[in-house]
Design an enzyme around this catalytic site. Structure first.
Site, PDB file in Angstrom:
ATOM      1  N   HIS A   1      52.920  53.205  32.206  1.00  0.00           N
ATOM      2  CA  HIS A   1      52.166  52.169  33.875  1.00  0.00           C
ATOM      3  C   HIS A   1      50.935  52.757  34.538  1.00  0.00           C
ATOM      4  O   HIS A   1      50.474  53.846  34.502  1.00  0.00           O
ATOM      5  CB  HIS A   1      53.594  52.102  34.666  1.00  0.00           C
ATOM      6  CG  HIS A   1      54.274  51.846  35.396  1.00  0.00           C
ATOM      7  ND1 HIS A   1      54.027  51.572  36.966  1.00  0.00           N
ATOM      8  CD2 HIS A   1      53.398  50.593  36.033  1.00  0.00           C
ATOM      9  CE1 HIS A   1      54.289  51.196  38.225  1.00  0.00           C
ATOM     10  NE2 HIS A   1      53.098  49.704  37.572  1.00  0.00           N
TER      11      HIS A   1
ATOM     12  N   ASP B   1      33.080  41.925  25.272  1.00  0.00           N
ATOM     13  CA  ASP B   1      33.116  41.354  24.581  1.00  0.00           C
ATOM     14  C   ASP B   1      31.478  42.130  23.899  1.00  0.00           C
ATOM     15  O   ASP B   1      31.123  43.467  24.512  1.00  0.00           O
ATOM     16  CB  ASP B   1      31.275  40.295  24.857  1.00  0.00           C
ATOM     17  CG  ASP B   1      30.563  40.896  26.411  1.00  0.00           C
ATOM     18  OD1 ASP B   1      30.418  42.022  26.520  1.00  0.00           O
ATOM     19  OD2 ASP B   1      30.486  39.794  27.179  1.00  0.00           O
TER      20      ASP B   1
ATOM     21  N   HIS C   1      29.998  41.826  38.370  1.00  0.00           N
ATOM     22  CA  HIS C   1      29.531  42.602  36.750  1.00  0.00           C
ATOM     23  C   HIS C   1      29.402  43.725  36.863  1.00  0.00           C
ATOM     24  O   HIS C   1      30.283  44.891  36.378  1.00  0.00           O
ATOM     25  CB  HIS C   1      28.631  41.669  36.594  1.00  0.00           C
ATOM     26  CG  HIS C   1      28.273  42.545  34.703  1.00  0.00           C
ATOM     27  ND1 HIS C   1      29.342  42.170  33.952  1.00  0.00           N
ATOM     28  CD2 HIS C   1      27.849  43.075  34.148  1.00  0.00           C
ATOM     29  CE1 HIS C   1      29.897  42.718  32.309  1.00  0.00           C
ATOM     30  NE2 HIS C   1      27.764  43.196  32.825  1.00  0.00           N
TER      31      HIS C   1
ATOM     32  N   TYR D   1      29.833  37.990  29.624  1.00  0.00           N
ATOM     33  CA  TYR D   1      31.216  37.837  30.521  1.00  0.00           C
ATOM     34  C   TYR D   1      32.457  37.690  29.738  1.00  0.00           C
ATOM     35  O   TYR D   1      32.802  38.054  31.330  1.00  0.00           O
ATOM     36  CB  TYR D   1      31.120  37.467  31.914  1.00  0.00           C
ATOM     37  CG  TYR D   1      29.531  37.326  32.697  1.00  0.00           C
ATOM     38  CD1 TYR D   1      29.478  39.289  33.059  1.00  0.00           C
ATOM     39  CD2 TYR D   1      28.234  37.139  32.648  1.00  0.00           C
ATOM     40  CE1 TYR D   1      28.249  38.724  34.061  1.00  0.00           C
ATOM     41  CE2 TYR D   1      26.636  36.820  33.407  1.00  0.00           C
ATOM     42  CZ  TYR D   1      26.862  38.179  33.595  1.00  0.00           C
ATOM     43  OH  TYR D   1      25.645  38.038  34.146  1.00  0.00           O
ATOM     44  N   ALA D   2      32.784  38.152  28.848  1.00  0.00           N
ATOM     45  CA  ALA D   2      34.409  37.957  28.426  1.00  0.00           C
ATOM     46  C   ALA D   2      34.528  39.442  28.068  1.00  0.00           C
ATOM     47  O   ALA D   2      34.363  39.661  26.630  1.00  0.00           O
ATOM     48  CB  ALA D   2      34.576  37.186  26.914  1.00  0.00           C
ATOM     49  N   ASN D   3      35.235  39.588  29.235  1.00  0.00           N
ATOM     50  CA  ASN D   3      35.335  40.834  28.963  1.00  0.00           C
ATOM     51  C   ASN D   3      36.393  41.027  30.579  1.00  0.00           C
ATOM     52  O   ASN D   3      36.314  39.957  31.327  1.00  0.00           O
ATOM     53  CB  ASN D   3      34.670  42.183  30.167  1.00  0.00           C
ATOM     54  CG  ASN D   3      33.230  42.206  29.468  1.00  0.00           C
ATOM     55  OD1 ASN D   3      32.619  42.490  28.030  1.00  0.00           O
ATOM     56  ND2 ASN D   3      31.985  41.593  29.958  1.00  0.00           N
TER      57      ASN D   3
END
Length: 129
Positions: free
Chosen positions: A20, A28, A96, A118-120
């Site tokens: 948890h 990316d 970012h 920005y595929a994070n």
């Protein structure tokens, strides 16, 4: 041998160790990976595996109570932005540079082969009960 779910032994084992509030950065191929977190690098070639494929696999195995992505994703990568807002209606957005700072606190980094900007996303684990 497992017959379903995530078959990559390094990733499957790392997921089993999460608890948890632990954080997982799904990123990316271009995201700087901070020193410290355990890294499972799934990148094979540009675009393989995709951010969407890896995220889908992780969401089938993890309880997620929160997610954070870069504000820049909205303009630079509308497809990934739509994917994340569809999965996480309360998606938090930060610049970012701030996401990169926050990723240093992740327990696990899963690097994809994604070649779109920005595929994070930084996922915060929840509990199943």
């Amino acid at each position: 041998m497992k017959k379903a779910g995530i078959l990559n032994r390094h990733l499957s084992g790392a997921l089993a160790e999460l608890g948890h509030s632990d954080e997982v950065l799904v990123c990316d191929a271009g995201m700087p990976i901070p020193d410290g977190p355990r890294v499972v690098d799934l990148a094979f070639r540009a675009g393989v595996p995709s951010f969407a494929e890896v995220l889908d696999g992780l969401l089938s195995e993890l309880v997620i109570e929160g997610a954070t992505a870069a504000t820049e994703i909205r303009d630079a990568n509308p497809a990934a932005s739509a994917l994340l807002t569809g999965c996480f209606p309360d998606l938090a957005l930060v610049p970012h540079e701030r996401l990169k700072e926050l990723s240093a606190g992740a327990r696990l980094v899963v690097r994809t082969g994604e070649a779109q900007p920005y595929a994070n996303v930084l996922l915060r684990c929840g509990v199943f009960f």
